[in-house]
Every structure is written in C-alpha cells, then in structure tokens.
Design a protein around this motif. Sequence first.
Motif, PDB file in Angstrom:
ATOM      1  N   PRO A  27       0.819  -1.234   0.000  1.00  0.00           N
ATOM      2  CA  PRO A  27       0.000   0.000   0.000  1.00  0.00           C
ATOM      3  C   PRO A  27       0.845   1.274   0.000  1.00  0.00           C
ATOM      4  O   PRO A  27       1.806   1.396   0.747  1.00  0.00           O
ATOM      5  CB  PRO A  27      -0.794  -0.121   1.295  1.00  0.00           C
ATOM      6  N   ASP A  28       0.396   2.186  -0.849  1.00  0.00           N
ATOM      7  CA  ASP A  28       0.989   3.527  -0.911  1.00  0.00           C
ATOM      8  C   ASP A  28       0.868   4.265   0.414  1.00  0.00           C
ATOM      9  O   ASP A  28       1.746   5.014   0.816  1.00  0.00           O
ATOM     10  CB  ASP A  28       0.220   4.354  -1.947  1.00  0.00           C
ATOM     11  N   TRP A  29      -0.296   4.059   1.046  1.00  0.00           N
ATOM     12  CA  TRP A  29      -0.606   4.810   2.260  1.00  0.00           C
ATOM     13  C   TRP A  29       0.245   4.396   3.449  1.00  0.00           C
ATOM     14  O   TRP A  29       0.164   4.977   4.516  1.00  0.00           O
ATOM     15  CB  TRP A  29      -2.090   4.686   2.608  1.00  0.00           C
ATOM     16  N   ILE A  30       1.067   3.343   3.285  1.00  0.00           N
ATOM     17  CA  ILE A  30       1.837   2.849   4.429  1.00  0.00           C
ATOM     18  C   ILE A  30       2.648   3.985   5.046  1.00  0.00           C
ATOM     19  O   ILE A  30       2.884   4.022   6.252  1.00  0.00           O
ATOM     20  CB  ILE A  30       2.742   1.671   4.012  1.00  0.00           C
ATOM     21  N   GLY A  31       3.017   4.935   4.183  1.00  0.00           N
ATOM     22  CA  GLY A  31       3.821   6.060   4.657  1.00  0.00           C
ATOM     23  C   GLY A  31       3.106   6.886   5.715  1.00  0.00           C
ATOM     24  O   GLY A  31       3.725   7.658   6.449  1.00  0.00           O
ATOM     25  N   GLU A  32       1.784   6.721   5.794  1.00  0.00           N
ATOM     26  CA  GLU A  32       1.035   7.501   6.789  1.00  0.00           C
ATOM     27  C   GLU A  32       1.081   6.859   8.171  1.00  0.00           C
ATOM     28  O   GLU A  32       0.744   7.489   9.171  1.00  0.00           O
ATOM     29  CB  GLU A  32      -0.423   7.659   6.335  1.00  0.00           C
ATOM     30  N   MET A  33       1.470   5.594   8.228  1.00  0.00           N
ATOM     31  CA  MET A  33       1.565   4.928   9.543  1.00  0.00           C
ATOM     32  C   MET A  33       2.936   5.267  10.130  1.00  0.00           C
ATOM     33  O   MET A  33       3.807   4.431  10.297  1.00  0.00           O
ATOM     34  CB  MET A  33       1.401   3.406   9.383  1.00  0.00           C
TER      35      MET A  33
END
Length: 979
Positions: A292-298
Amino acid sequence: MLCYRLTDFHPEMLVLFKLLPVLLFFPLLLVQSLDPAFNDDVLGLIVFKAGLTDPLSRLTSWNEEDDSACNWVGVRCDQDTNRVSELILDGFSLSGHLGRSLIRLQFLRVLQLSRNNFSGSVNPILAQIPSLQVIDLTENSLSGFIPEELFQQCGSLNSISLAKNNLTGSIPPSLSSCSNLERLNFSSNRLSGQLPSGLWSLSSLRLLDLSDNLLEGEIPRGIESLYNLRAINLRRNNFVGWLPENIGNCLLLKSVDFGENYFTGTLPLSMRKLSVCRYLDASRNLLTGEFPDWIGEMRSLEFLDLSVNNFSGRMATTVGNLQSLKQVNLSSNRFVGSLPESFGNCVNLKVLDVGQNLFSGNLPSWVFKLALESVSLSANRYSGTISFPAPLLQSYQSLELLDLSSNALTGGVPSAIGNFSRLQALNISRNSLAGSIPASVGELNTTSVLDMSHNQLSGSIPAEIGGAVSLQELRLESNFLTGAIPADIGNCSSLTSLVLSRNNLSGPVPVAIASLSNLELLDLSFNNLSGSLPKELTNLSHLDTFNASFNHLQGELPVGGFFNTIPLSSVIGNPSLCGSIVKHSCPAVHPKPLVLNPNSSVSNHGPLSPNLRHKRIVLSVSSLVAIGAAVFIAVGVVTVSILNMHARTSMARSAAAFTFSGGDDFSPSHDTEANYGKLVMFSGEVDFVTGAQSLLNKDCELGRGGFGAVYRTELQGGRSIAIKKLNTTSLVKCQEDFEREVKKLGKIRHQNLVALEGYYWTPSLQLLINEYISGGSLHKHLHDRESAGCLTWQQRFKIILGTAKGLAHLHQLNVIHYNMKSTNVLMDFSGEPKVGDFGLARLLPALDRYILSSKIQSALGYMAPEFACQTVKITEKCDVYGFGVLTLEVLTGRRPVEYMEDDVVVLCDMVREALDEGRIEECIDKKLEGKYPMEEAIPVVKLGLICASQVPSNRPDMEEVIRILELIQCPTESQEELE
Ligand SMILES: *[C@@H]1O[C@H](CO)[C@@H](O)[C@H](O)[C@H]1NC(C)=O
Ligand SMILES: *[C@@H]1O[C@H](CO)[C@@H](O)[C@H](O)[C@H]1NC(C)=O
Ligand SMILES: *[C@@H]1O[C@H](CO)[C@@H](O)[C@H](O)[C@H]1NC(C)=O
C-alpha cells in the motif's frame, strides 16, 4: 452461625479438620465470631492453603492463629476496611485446585496466581466475589471449558488472563456482559469455535489477545466499537475472511497482529489512520494486492511483517516516510522491481528481509549505508556484482547477517568483505560468483556461518581461513576450487560442519581436520583428494556424517570410532581404498622398497647419509613382500623389487625394526611405522648379505597348517628362512600383545626346537620368520612314498627322544605347544628332530577351545580328548597326548587315523588292542622287520600308550618321559616299571 458455616464449607472443612487441631480452632472461631468479616478472610485463606501443595514452603507465614491475614505473604488488605483486597501469589510453585474457599474473600479485588501449577477447571465461584477486578491465572495447568457462569456478574471485572493453560471449548457469550473489561488474554490455550459477537462491543477493551488457539470464523467488518483498543492479537488461529475493514477507527491501536491465519483480501485502507501504530504483523496469511501507498502515513511503524502472503507489485516509495521503522519483513511474496531508494531514509532500520520475492536489478546500495544488523535479499533476481560503495560504511560496524544467496550475482567476492567486523553469518551461495576466495575472509573472526557454495569460485582455499576462528559452518561445495585443503583450517576449532564437496581439491586430507573436535558433518566428496585418510579422524567423536566418496584416496581406511559404522556410500568411488567397509581387503604390503626406520636404528647418525650407504647391510626381503602380496598374485611367478634394508647397528638392543617406505627411492623413511608394516628380526645382527633378485613362485610353499601357510625363501647369501603367513588375521591379538608374545617365543632356543627369528606385523598380515630346517617334516619321512627312505630304529628312537626333549624344554618355560603332530616336527640334516610351530595359540586373543580345536582339526588323531570337554582345563598334558600318538606313529609308520574302505582305524586303539592280545610285533613298521630290538620297542610302545591316556593326569610329564626313554636305551631294572 457456626453450624451454618460448617455445612456451608462442606468439602474444605474436612481438609481443615485434618489439618488443624480442633481444640485450638474452635475457641478461635468462637472469639472471632464477634467479627465475622475478619474471620472470613483468615478462614478462607487457611482453607485455600490446606488444599494446596506448597513445595517451596512459600506460605509458612499463613498461620491460622493470626488475628489478621494482612501481614501474610502475598496478601494485601484495604487500609480502611482491613479486609483482604489482593492475593498475589505469582510464581509460588503452588499446585492444587482453585477451591471454593476463595468465596470467603468477599472484598478481594485482585487475584493473581500466575506461573503456578493450579489444575482442574476455572472455578465459577469466582463470579461470586463481587469486587473482583483482576483475575490472572496465566501459565497454570487449568483445563476444561471456561464456565459460562464466570462472567455472569462481571460488572467490576477489569482484567482477565487465562493465557497459557490447557483450556478447551469456546469463549462463553456471557463475556459480553463484562462491560468494564479492559484486558482480555486467553492466548495459548486450545480454545476453539467462533468468537461471541458480543466481544466486539466491549468498548472498554484495550488489549485483546486470543493468539495461539484454534479459533475460527470471520472477524466482523466493523470493530469500531473497540475505540479504546491498544493491541489486538489474533495470531496463530484458523480465522478466515477479510481483515476488519474499519480497524482504522480504533485510532489508539499500537499493535496489530493478524499473523498465521487464513485471512484473504487486502490490507484494509482504513489502516492508514493508525498513525500511532508501531507494530503491524499480517504475515503468513493469504493476503493479496499491492504494497500500500498509504503505508507512509503509519508514521509510528517500527515493525512491519507482511511475509509469506501473496502480495505483489512494486514497493511504494512512501516507505521512506517511516522514519521509525526498525524491522521490515516482506519475504516470500511476489514483489517485483527494485527496493525504493527512499528506504535509505529509514535511518533506524536494523533488520531487512525481502528474500524470496522477484526483486531485480543491482543490489540496492543504500542497504550498506544504513546501520543494518541483518539483511536478507536471498532468492530474488538480483544481478550485477557485489560492491561496497564507500570505504567507510555504517554497516561495517553493525551488520551481523548478510544473505545474498540464490540470486544471479556475478563478479568476485570483494575483499572488503573482511571489513564487516561483527558479521556472524554470510551467505552468498547459489550465485554466479567467480574468482578466488579473498584472503580477507580470515578477518571474519566473529563469523560462525560462511556459505559460498554453488558458485564458480576458483583458486585455492586461502590458508587465512584459519583466522575465522568462530566458524561453525563452512560451506564451499560446488565450486571450482583447486589446490590442497589448508591445514590452517584446523584453527577453526568451533567448526561443526565442513562441506568442501564437488570441487577440484587435491592433495591429502590434512591431519589438522582431525583436531576439529566439534565436527559433526564433514563432506569432502567429489574432489581429487589423494593419500590415505588420517587415522586421527577416528578421534572425531561428534561426527555423524562423513563423506569422502569419489576422490582418489588410497590405502587402508582408519579403523575405530565412527569409521566402524560408516556406510559404504561414504567412501565409495575411491578404487584404491581398502578395508572391510569397501569390501576390498588391504594388501598389507605393497611391493615397494623396504627401508630401515632411521629413527630406531641409527639414532646417532641421524637420517642415512650417503657415506653411510655403503656400510648398509643390504637384504633382499623381497620375498617377504611377495608373500604378503601373494594373496593378490594370480598364479605363477612374480618379480619383486630389490629391497633395501638397513640393519640395526646398535647391538645393545636385540631387535632390529624396519619399516616400509612409501617412496620408490631408497631414502630413509620418516613415516611412522604404524602406517606401514613392521619387520623385526630378533637376531639384531642380520647375516643376510648381497642383493640379488629373488623370485617367488608357488613351489616355495612348504605346506599349510591350521595357523597358515609356510613358504620357504632364500635370502642373499643362500641362507633360507621359512616364513609362516598366519591366516588367523581376524583372530590375532592387537599389535602390542602380538609382539609381546612373539618376542617371548623368539627367546626360546633349544636344539630340538625350531627357532623363531623374527616377525612382520601389519593389522591385516602377520608373518612369522622361522629358521629353515632342510630335512623336511617327520610326516614326510614317515608317510611320503618317494621320500620314505626307511628310517632305522636308531633314527626313530632319536626322533622320539629329541622330540621329547624339545617339548620338555617348552613345558619348563610354561609354553604349551597345543599342536603336536608329525608335520610340526622337522628333521635337520643330521637327523635331529626339531619341534616347530609351538605356542601359536598364544597369539590368539583368548585360548578359545572352539578356535583351537578348529585350528587343530587337521591334527585329527593327535588332539587330546579334553579339547572336546568344556570342563577340563587344558594343560601341557595335551602335548603329552600328542607326543604319545606321535610315538606310536613313529614306531608303526602308520597315520594316527587311517581311512580304510569302510572303516576308520584309530592308531591308539589298534595298538592297545594288539598289546592286549600279545601281538604287538604286528604293529611295528614292516620296514623295520627284523631290524629292531624288541626289548626296546615294547616299552616304547607302552610309553606311547601311557602318554596317550584318555585321562590327562594318567599321562607322565615330559621330564619323566625323557628319563624313561633314557632308561629304555640303557636297559636296567626300569623295565618292570612299565609292565
Ligand atoms: C503440575 O501438577 C500436575 C498434577 O496436577 C503434575 O502432574 C505436574 O507434574 C505438575 N507440574 C509441575 C511443573 O509441577
Ligand atoms: C544459504 O542460503 C541457501 C539458499 O538461499 C540455503 O539453502 C542455505 O542453507 C544457506 N546456508 C546456510 C549455511 O544457512
Ligand atoms: C593457525 O594457528 C597456528 C598456531 O597457533 C598459527 O601459527 C597460524 O598462523 C594460524 N593460522 C591462521 C591462518 O591464523
């Protein structure tokens, strides 16, 4: 009140009455009954204790005479009420059941009994303690179901842990009434079935740990009611379906573990909201989709494990935002492309495992710039060379594991590999690496595993490898390595596995390997190793796998240790190896020059110098050699090389020792005699001179006996010796015992005994070197048609007397012959008999009757009857029996046992019968007819019969025999003795 109590307490009161002095207890109870609450705590705990085993006596402070329990170990009271509020007995090693008595502790808030051995079921009575907030029964031996009643009134329950027990069944739905429950830990049991749906509405829940059970079913999509949840662990169950889609609404989640289930689908998008989450493990499921691209938000993520799933696609570059990331495991997925450079921003990264994916391109250079501790890029499609981009890399100080195995890497192994000062494991196997192994591997002194196998490495194994002193496992198999195995490998004393198979290594197996005392696996197969296997290898007591197959090893396989049990497959493919395992008996002596061991002979000259050579007394012992090799000679004649032998010059010692040298020149051998044969001549001064070629053919065989064949051989100078090749190899004693016995026999000298002049020893071949007696055996003189020139009476008497003297001398020295017979009595040129082959039974490990009698089988008729009788001790009297038979044989000219057409004639019986019937003359050899004095012959016959008595004690001893014979020769009154 008291009565009520007694009945109420029913089961435990019985225990109590056993335990406590009734007289003490009742007054206490009566006094205390004024304050019933106070009473209840002491009573409850004493009864609880009474049902327990307390092996460490941790509860001795629990005394029923005390007014209050508040000072007892593990007990805490509420300051205001003075009632017991906490019972904390973690790790007290208590065992027993959770009894009903705990119900007395009506003000108990905390019950912690973890790490004990409570067994039986979880008692639902606990539900009747209204104030109970904490139940911790972790790590006991509780079994059975979790009772439904346990949660019926659990309004105050805040925390419950039943983890690490043997609980079965499903989780009771009543659990949903525990609306204040914050911590629920049922992990590591054998709970099964579906989760009660009410579980997902326990909005106080902060920790939910159901890991390591057999739970199944789906997790509801919305678990957003659990908005207090900090940690959820469903690992290692049988859950199916999708991960809860709204998990992201549990905003406080710090730890999420869904690993080892059968979850499908993708990671829920809502997870991007878990910005305080540090730990995310979804490994070992059936998850799909892209990284997931959004992993950077975790952003708080420290631990990310998505390994062993079906994720695919490229890695998102946003991973570089995860500044806290410490460990990433993406192994065993189908990720492609390259690891994003942005990973290099994850400065806290310690562990990176992306093995078993489809990553390709060059090795990511940022990997070595970070202070990583463990890197695995194995089983991908990385190509290009291994290079370390800068002279000073962070990872030089930090990297402990580097696994680049199973890629398509080319080029050489960089010498800078030696810079990794903390490296414990390096695996670069299964690539296409070429060139040689850099000497810098010797600097890897912290490394325990080094695997460079299955590459195209060439050159030799650097001796510097000995510097890698922590190595436990070294694998270099399936390369193109050449040269010898460096002896320095012996410095790697921790090695347990050494695999060098399938290279082109040559030279010998270094003895140093035998000093690797921890070695469990040694594989040297499929190389060009030569020489013999060092016998010291037998010292490797932990070795359980050994393979030296398909080399050019030669010589004898070591005996002892693990070599006694190795399978043929371990040594197959070495045609020149010999020993019982390869079913190829060892030619004990190779037809090679024989050279004196300089160490034992010319100690004051050092090794033989050229000017000493002419002084050497040269001896051709080629015939010895040939006899040794005779087993392998098909038929006929063999020419053997001239052998050099240097006689011991020192006369101080009586034996001269020689060793076979492996070389073809006549240079002195420095090899230890243990590797070769050992020849000892007792005479010290060897009278064999001048060299000449000697031939051995089968005509030289003089005869065969129970102990082996005898060959005659001529030494230079014309003197002959008789060589007996013992065919009892498997039975012969160890070298030390053999030599001691042979030396003893060699000291025996008597004119009627054949002198033993020396011996030759190898583990598989023993030769006895005897004086050669020219006249042949008595047997030949008596029974051979051609040579039976008639022996006169005088000659026969001389033979009997001489034989008696020889035997008497042996008996004086406590040597039993064991094998008296006419073939063992030899005749010298003057007609003097010489008894040979004496005492050979001493060379056998034990005087085993069975072996003895089978060896002496050929001596049928001579064998004393006691050999057949287990209970009678064999003494020198067995020789007297043989002598008696031999005497009769000499007198009659008949064999001890003769086979007629349909009859067997036993000489003794025949003569005895003839004597009884007064027709003894009929028995005397016909050739003597009329040419012998009857007055001598009859007593000698009688003497022979007495000697051949069935009962050993009836036989005279040899000294007496001699005296009698001498009297017979000069007749006096003695004759009456015998009548
Ligand atoms: C625990 O108790 C059971 C019996 O209840 C016993 O068999 C077992 O050996 C105990 N285990 C330990 C570690 O004391
Ligand atoms: C090195 O890696 C290969 C496969 O990638 C593996 O089979 C081998 O066991 C590893 N070597 C060691 C010593 O663990
Ligand atoms: C191995 O040990 C020996 C003796 O301690 C030493 O002389 C030799 O240099 C060592 N070899 C290596 C490669 O370290």
